[in-house]
Design a protein around this motif. Structure first.
Motif, mmCIF file in Angstrom:
data_model
loop_
_atom_site.group_PDB
_atom_site.id
_atom_site.type_symbol
_atom_site.label_atom_id
_atom_site.label_comp_id
_atom_site.label_asym_id
_atom_site.label_seq_id
_atom_site.Cartn_x
_atom_site.Cartn_y
_atom_site.Cartn_z
ATOM 1 N N GLY A 129 0.669 -1.237 -0.096
ATOM 2 C CA GLY A 129 -0.059 -0.203 0.075
ATOM 3 C C GLY A 129 0.808 1.316 0.167
ATOM 4 N N ALA A 130 2.085 1.201 -0.601
ATOM 5 C CA ALA A 130 2.861 2.289 -0.526
ATOM 6 C C ALA A 130 2.241 3.447 -1.650
ATOM 7 C CB ALA A 130 4.278 1.949 -0.743
ATOM 8 N N GLY A 131 1.537 3.081 -2.542
ATOM 9 C CA GLY A 131 0.993 3.855 -3.782
ATOM 10 C C GLY A 131 2.308 4.172 -4.738
ATOM 11 N N GLY A 132 1.763 5.081 -5.572
ATOM 12 C CA GLY A 132 2.555 5.178 -6.759
ATOM 13 C C GLY A 132 2.505 4.549 -7.775
ATOM 14 N N LEU A 133 3.718 4.451 -8.741
ATOM 15 C CA LEU A 133 3.439 3.867 -9.945
ATOM 16 C C LEU A 133 3.417 2.164 -9.884
ATOM 17 C CD1 LEU A 133 6.363 5.485 -12.106
ATOM 18 C CD2 LEU A 133 3.748 5.357 -12.596
ATOM 19 N N GLY A 134 3.506 1.757 -8.592
ATOM 20 C CA GLY A 134 3.288 0.191 -8.410
ATOM 21 C C GLY A 134 2.083 -0.145 -8.556
ATOM 22 N N ASP A 135 1.078 0.834 -8.550
ATOM 23 C CA ASP A 135 -0.136 0.472 -8.132
ATOM 24 C C ASP A 135 -0.745 -0.348 -9.636
ATOM 25 O OD1 ASP A 135 -0.322 0.827 -5.467
ATOM 26 O OD2 ASP A 135 -1.470 2.462 -5.783
ATOM 27 N N PRO A 136 -0.538 0.535 -10.542
ATOM 28 C CA PRO A 136 -0.915 -0.059 -11.864
ATOM 29 C C PRO A 136 -0.311 -1.287 -12.286
ATOM 30 C CG PRO A 136 0.485 1.991 -12.290
ATOM 31 C CD PRO A 136 -0.019 2.075 -10.659
ATOM 32 N N VAL A 137 1.122 -1.484 -11.884
ATOM 33 C CA VAL A 137 1.537 -2.806 -11.997
ATOM 34 C C VAL A 137 0.864 -3.771 -11.335
ATOM 35 C CG1 VAL A 137 3.847 -3.776 -11.902
ATOM 36 C CG2 VAL A 137 3.702 -1.344 -12.517
ATOM 37 N N LEU A 138 0.460 -3.643 -9.992
ATOM 38 C CA LEU A 138 0.151 -4.500 -9.270
ATOM 39 C C LEU A 138 -1.476 -4.933 -9.704
ATOM 40 C CD1 LEU A 138 0.933 -5.891 -6.487
ATOM 41 C CD2 LEU A 138 -0.499 -4.203 -5.413
ATOM 42 N N ALA A 139 -2.139 -3.662 -10.175
ATOM 43 C CA ALA A 139 -3.286 -4.172 -10.756
ATOM 44 C C ALA A 139 -3.316 -4.818 -11.682
ATOM 45 C CB ALA A 139 -4.029 -2.729 -11.191
ATOM 46 N N GLY A 140 -2.393 -4.702 -12.549
ATOM 47 C CA GLY A 140 -2.128 -5.451 -13.830
ATOM 48 C C GLY A 140 -2.108 -6.847 -13.577
ATOM 49 N N ILE A 141 -1.177 -7.287 -12.572
ATOM 50 C CA ILE A 141 -1.025 -8.618 -12.211
ATOM 51 C C ILE A 141 -2.028 -9.207 -11.582
ATOM 52 C CG2 ILE A 141 0.366 -10.005 -10.548
ATOM 53 C CD1 ILE A 141 2.712 -7.957 -10.785
ATOM 54 N N GLN A 142 -2.653 -8.445 -10.699
ATOM 55 C CA GLN A 142 -3.565 -9.151 -9.961
ATOM 56 C C GLN A 142 -5.117 -9.360 -10.636
ATOM 57 O OE1 GLN A 142 -4.170 -6.501 -6.470
ATOM 58 N NE2 GLN A 142 -2.753 -7.639 -5.289
ATOM 59 N N GLN A 143 -5.325 -8.321 -11.658
ATOM 60 C CA GLN A 143 -6.497 -8.357 -12.224
ATOM 61 C C GLN A 143 -6.282 -8.617 -13.789
ATOM 62 O OE1 GLN A 143 -8.165 -4.479 -11.871
ATOM 63 N NE2 GLN A 143 -7.615 -4.587 -9.405
#
Ligand SMILES: Nc1ncnc2c1ncn2[C@@H]1O[C@H](COP(=O)(O)OP(=O)(O)O)[C@@H](O)[C@H]1O
Ligand SMILES: [Mg+2]
Lengths: 315, 404
Positions: A247-261
């Protein structure tokens, strides 16, 4: 044949029962963490408050800056330190980030990287100096650094979550710890590699230990120190992306979303944003690692730009 | 001349228990034995010598003989294990850290083999380094640094950076940096050894020129005999950590203390070390006092002494001229029966006296072409002796033998 295998298997089983003890490592670790949480509560709160203050303010600051200004400042830095081709790349890269609608995420990441880098350098550089001065300390710290660098990146997330929960603060703390080793190492190495005669010259002309450090050792170790800082920044960037898992936020969020969803496009865009940011930070900090006294002023750079243009036309 | 620097029974042992090694040295064990037994290295063993104010004192020896260790103990970059080192009578081995730092800033500076300039500073800043460390204000230190750069001829390069300079120029900066603090003592550890031979000679001349303008006390380390002979007023020779001989270049060439010292002269031309005074002898020719010597009496004396030439000087010992049997006979033949004649008329014109401090190298042609031994005179024109071809050859031969 089969009975032979069975025999060996049975033998192994009895051996295991006889000799292998269940080591309660996991339980021991939990006990240690429990103990620390109850007894050092104030300490952890203080750290968390300090980190969140710096990280929140920096991210807020970068988000507050008008994008035009960020474009301008980075492009001028690129032109001054590297060259006009790179300045062009910076403008193009930032334009792409904007176009992907990832500007706030990029600024969050930039803020976190800078906050984490500052903290890592604040601890790491003095530690490196101390290591260079004391062989004993160097012998003690070196294996710890080795350990830190061989540990997979997201293992750092576990203690961070345990002590600080989720969010920006544990993300930054994990990043600080993960990115610190190169700064320590390169500072230590840089000072140890200063030619013996230069150190002797410093001492022979009457330097006290502090003068020796600031007038001789640090300036001569500068290229190595800057290389360490560059590596620290790059590690911080990669860790900040991973830290979006907590939950640090930033550019990792879209990457994480890409993996999870399984949203391939979103993931790719986030990744591209990270790469662009990485290249910009890398080239800029690397340019400071070279001895900076022959650098050409910004004016000359601009003149060169036009001279080059004319040259092309003349061809 | 007063003594500037006095080194007394100084030892340096590298290793964990230096005192134990010292005990072994007292028992007479050698450096190699101590190393084999304890793993400790004896860097310098029982060094003692005095350096006079304004002299260039050279320390010479093979690599590993302890020269660098010795010179670094003089400003305590290396701590002596035992012994005392006095500068102007004050024992620096007893100084506190603070006093030592003050001493290094004020009294003693150093020039290094690989220059040891700071690459991030320009020539001017490098030169002002010692002054900056001592807290001298910007204006004053730049003024002093510029003066020092001017002295070594590098003022125009004040704003260059070290990597833009040649080796010789870098070492001029190193020299200027050491001179800028106006030290009483200058330590030079193989300062010219990293330079090309030509540049090296140039720097030696530069040092001698600076020294003639302002004589400083210099301790100059080298492993090169030619360099030692050129710049040294006196030379100390080190072997395996001990100082085996101290003396003027002439003394060392004439009477090497041992085979090691002699080995330095192997293949080295020492003719420039000797001067006319060193080889002049008084037993080669007849000497006559001018008043009361007639041409015929002179001829009789020469024949009687079985000599071929005679030096004539006045009552005060002032050299007048040289006569030979041939020149006397030629002169007498031209006289009337009763004429006494004047001895000046028999002087051999082509024989010119040489001064006592003429180096042997410059004498060779003259001695080789002279019809008789060449007379040597001192600064006041007094006769000191003669040099014959035989003496010269003998001297050169002897130094060659020393080498072989
Ligand atoms: N820091 C040190 N530790 C151990 N031994 C040393 C150290 N410095 C010098 N030595 C030894 O001391 C001896 C003298 O060395 P040095 O003074 O450098 O000789 P030189 O300058 O004449 O070549 C050598 O045997 C060298 O190996
Ligand atoms: Mg040496």
């Amino acid at each position: 044949m089969i009975s032979l295998y069975a025999g060996i298997g049975a033998f192994w089983q009895s051996l295991k029962e006889a000799f292998v003890v269940d080591l309660p490592i996991g339980e021991g670790f939990t006990a240690v963490v429990d103990f620390m949480q109850t007894h050092f509560d104030l300490f952890f709160t203080a750290i968390a408050d300090a980190i969140s203050f710096v990280a929140d303010n920096l991210t807020a600051f970068f988000n507050y800056l008008p994008p035009q200004l960020v474009f301008g400042v980075l492009a001028v830095l690129a032109l001054w330190r590297v060259g006009w081709q790179f300045a062009l790349f910076v403008l193009l890269g930032l334009y792409v980030v904007m176009g992907m609608d990832l500007w706030p995420e990029s600024m969050d990441t930039l803020g976190l990287v800078i906050a984490a880098t500052l903290a890592a350098l604040g601890v790491g550089l003095p530690l490196g100096v101390a290591m260079a001065k004391s062989d004993l300390l160097a012998a003690l710290v070196r294996p710890v650094l080795d350990f830190m660098q061989t540990l997979p990146a997201f293992v750092y997330l576990i203690p961070a979550v345990i002590f600080f929960g989720t969010g920006r603060v544990p993300g930054t703390i994990a990043t600080v710890i993960f990115s610190m080793p190169p700064a320590v190492r390169m500072m230590n190495l840089g000072i140890r590699q200063v030619p013996a005669e230069n150190v002797e010259a410093g001492r022979a002309f009457g330097c006290n230990p502090l003068q020796l450090l600031f007038k001789v050792e640090l300036p001569l170790a500068l290229p190595s120190i800057m290389a360490g800082i560059n590596q620290t920044i790059m590690l911080a960037l990669s860790m900040v992306v991973i830290a979006s898992m907590i939950g640090a936020g930033g550019l990792g969020d879209p990457v994480l979303a890409g993996i999870q969803q399984l949203r391939l496009g979103t993931g790719f865009e986030g990744g591209l944003g990270v790469v662009i940011l990485a290249i910009i930070l890398d080239r800029l900090t690397q340019s400071f690692a070279q001895r900076s006294r022959h650098r050409t002023g910004i004016g000359t750079r601009i003149k060169q730009l036009f001279a080059r243009g004319e040259g092309v036309r003349a061809d | 001349m007063s003594i500037k620097l006095s080194v007394e029974h100084v030892y340096k042992v590298f290793g964990a228990h230096p005192k134990r090694a010292l005990e072994r040295i007292q028992k007479g064990q050698t450096k190699d034995e101590i190393f084999a037994a304890t793993g400790m290295t004896v860097g310098v063993s029982d060094a003692s010598f005095d350096v006079a104010e304004g002299e260039i004192f050279v320390v010479m020896g093979l690599s590993g003989s302890g020269k660098s260790t010795l010179v670094r103990m003089l400003n305590r970059l290396i701590e002596p294990t035992a012994g005392s080192i006095r500068i102007d009578g004050q024992d620096i081995t007893r100084m506190t850290r603070k006093q030592l730092i003050a001493l290094r800033r004020r009294e003693i500076s150093m020039v290094f083999q690989s220059f040891a300039l700071m690459p991030h500073q320009n020539v001017l800043e490098n030169t002002a380094f010692g002054l900056a460390v001592a807290g001298v204000g910007r204006e004053q230190r730049e003024e002093k640094a510029l003066a020092a750069l001017d002295a070594v001829g590098l003022k125009p390069n004040a704003h260059s950076f070290p990597d833009e300079l040649s080796g010789g120029m870098k070492q001029r900066v190193g020299l200027a940096r050491a001179l800028a603090v106006d030290p009483g003592i200058l330590l030079m550890d193989e300062a010219f050894s990293a330079l090309d031979p030509l540049i090296r000679t140039e720097m030696q001349d530069e040092l001698l020129r600076l020294q003639s303008e302002h004589a400083r006390t210099v301790v100059f380390i080298t492993h090169d005999l030619d360099e030692a002979m050129r710049v040294g007023d006196r030379i100390a020779i080190m072997q395996g950590g001990t100082v085996v001989q101290v003396g003027t270049p002439e003394e060392i060439v004439r009477e090497p203390a041992n085979e090691y010292v002699r080995s330095f002269f192997r293949g080295v031309d020492v003719s420039h070390v000797f001067t006319a005074a060193d080889v002049a002898r008084r037993d080669q020719v007849t000497v006559m006092e001018r008043p009361g010597v007639s041409l015929r009496a002179a001829l009789e004396r020469l024949r009687g002494h079985d000599g071929s030439a005679a030096v004539v000087h006045d009552r005060g010992g002032k050299y007048q001229g040289v006569v030979s049997i041939d020149s006397l006979i030629a002169c007498i033949d031209g006289l009337g029966r009763r004429d006494e004649g004047r001895i000046e008329d028999a002087f051999i014109r082509e024989v010119e006296p040489v001064s006592v401090d003429t180096p042997l190298t410059e004498l060779m042609t003259q001695v080789a072409h002279s019809p008789c031994p060449v007379p040597v005179v001192d600064a006041h024109g007094r006769y000191k002796g003669t040099i014959s071809r035989a003496t010269l050859l003998h001297t050169l031969d002897r130094t060659d033998k020393g080498a072989a």
